[in-house]
Scaffold this active site. Structure first.
Site, PDB file in Angstrom:
ATOM      1  N   GLU A  36      -7.636 -10.068   4.459  1.00 19.56           N
ATOM      2  CA  GLU A  36      -6.314  -9.555   4.091  1.00 19.56           C
ATOM      3  C   GLU A  36      -5.285 -10.127   5.063  1.00 19.56           C
ATOM      4  O   GLU A  36      -5.603 -10.342   6.247  1.00 19.56           O
ATOM      5  CB  GLU A  36      -6.287  -8.022   4.198  1.00 19.56           C
ATOM      6  CG  GLU A  36      -4.926  -7.394   3.876  1.00 19.56           C
ATOM      7  CD  GLU A  36      -4.870  -5.885   4.157  1.00 19.56           C
ATOM      8  OE1 GLU A  36      -5.753  -5.390   4.890  1.00 19.56           O
ATOM      9  OE2 GLU A  36      -3.949  -5.239   3.665  1.00 19.56           O
ATOM     10  N   HIS A  84       0.844  -1.192   0.000  1.00 15.96           N
ATOM     11  CA  HIS A  84       0.000   0.000   0.000  1.00 15.96           C
ATOM     12  C   HIS A  84       0.884   1.247   0.000  1.00 15.96           C
ATOM     13  O   HIS A  84       1.985   1.240   0.566  1.00 15.96           O
ATOM     14  CB  HIS A  84      -0.847   0.065   1.274  1.00 15.96           C
ATOM     15  CG  HIS A  84      -1.864  -1.020   1.404  1.00 15.96           C
ATOM     16  ND1 HIS A  84      -2.827  -1.277   0.461  1.00 15.96           N
ATOM     17  CD2 HIS A  84      -2.088  -1.906   2.399  1.00 15.96           C
ATOM     18  CE1 HIS A  84      -3.594  -2.265   0.870  1.00 15.96           C
ATOM     19  NE2 HIS A  84      -3.168  -2.681   2.035  1.00 15.96           N
TER      20      HIS A  84
HETATM   21 FE   LIG Z   1      -6.482  -3.527   5.278  1.00 17.49          FE
END
Ligand SMILES: [Fe+2]
Length: 303
Positions: free
Chosen positions: A261, A242
């Protein structure tokens, strides 16, 4: 004092046995209690009675999320803050709403998400001795995350719900994606001095985008993918990073359609640090830093 971290999630599954098999044998959680319509599970390094509750219902999605508070009087303090802000609060005694469950209060966010604050969950111990323990048990199965990490939900008004989390529950904003019109498209907030314990993205009220397990490092993210591929579990997003939170991650689904996740990385924050802002033009990089784009399927909401 106050909220320490995400305690547990209760999710809906239409096939309790299939979901239990996935969470026990592919994820590698441990069943701690069972009722006709609920199964309670914990990760191997968690001491508290449960962190995931599977509830039999003919759909998928989130029933409620629970947050651990440090002191018993925190329940009173938050009840006052919520009541003064106009929210209806319901209180439950220890064990009243489930085996091993602590004393708790429940209320709905402006988005309709049911939240619970819990104190005094039964402590059942992790799978290690408390004296001279090895770093991990040698008989783990599945990808065996040590603990639950965070939750990501969807709501129509991210700004309104973010302010609720900040003003009433004391969460600290760490990152945000700001639209060109100035409205918050997505926000990340914490209580545990990590990059995030909860995140919100624009979507339907009451929706679950995903909940995440912590794993130890980037190599462990690869190992999760190994286990998922071996079991034929669809990996929605292969191991990546991310921009927002800087975390490493991969995404996949349980048999019911709830997105999971595995997450690691991120950073530590102090409460007075200002949030990081991502612009709408860089939203793709905020979500998936290497790709620089996020496809519409990933923004699909689950309620
Ligand atoms: Fe997440």
């Amino acid at each position: 004092m106050g909220i320490l971290r995400l305690s547990h999630v209760e999710i809906r599954v239409p096939d309790l046995e299939l979901a239990t098999a996935y969470y026990a044998e592919v994820v590698g959680m441990y069943e701690t209690a069972r009722e006709p319509d609920r199964v309670f599970l914990k990760c191997w390094d968690e001491h508290q009675h449960h962190s995931v509750i599977l509830r039999f219902e003919p759909t998928y999605g989130l029933n409620h999320m629970g947050w651990k508070v440090q002191f018993h009087e925190d329940l009173d303090t938050y009840t006052d803050q919520l009541t003064n802000a106009g929210f209806k609060v319901t209180r439950f005694a220890h064990g009243e709403i489930g085996p091993g469950h602590g004393e708790s209060i429940r209320f709905a966010m402006p988005s309709g998400h049911m939240m619970e604050l819990v104190y005094g969950m039964d402590q059942v111990g992790n799978l290690l001795p408390l004296t001279n323990p090895p770093p991990k048990p040698l008989n783990l199965i599945g990808f065996a995350p040590p603990r639950l990490d965070h939750i990501f939900i969807t709501c129509e008004d991210v700004g309104l719900n973010t302010r609720f989390l900040q003003d009433v529950l004391g969460f600290h904003l760490t990152e945000q994606i700001l639209g060109d019109d100035g409205f918050q498209i997505a926000t990340w907030l914490e209580h545990s001095h990590t990059s995030h314990d909860i995140a919100l993205v624009t979507g339907q009220d009451g929706g679950l985008h995903h909940f995440a397990y912590w794993v130890d490092d980037w190599t462990a993210i690869r190992d999760v993918a190994d286990v998922l591929a071996y079991h034929g579990v669809h990996i929605e997003k292969n191991p990546t990073r991310h921009g927002a939170t800087r975390g490493h991650c991969l995404y996949f689904f349980d048999p019911a359609g709830n997105r999971n996740e595995a997450f690691t990385g991120g950073y530590y924050v102090d409460p007075e640090e200002p949030p990081v802002t991502w612009t709408e033009a860089e939203m793709g990089r905020a979500i998936f830093y290497f790709d620089g784009v996020v496809n519409q399927d990933f923004l699909t909401v689950h309620s």
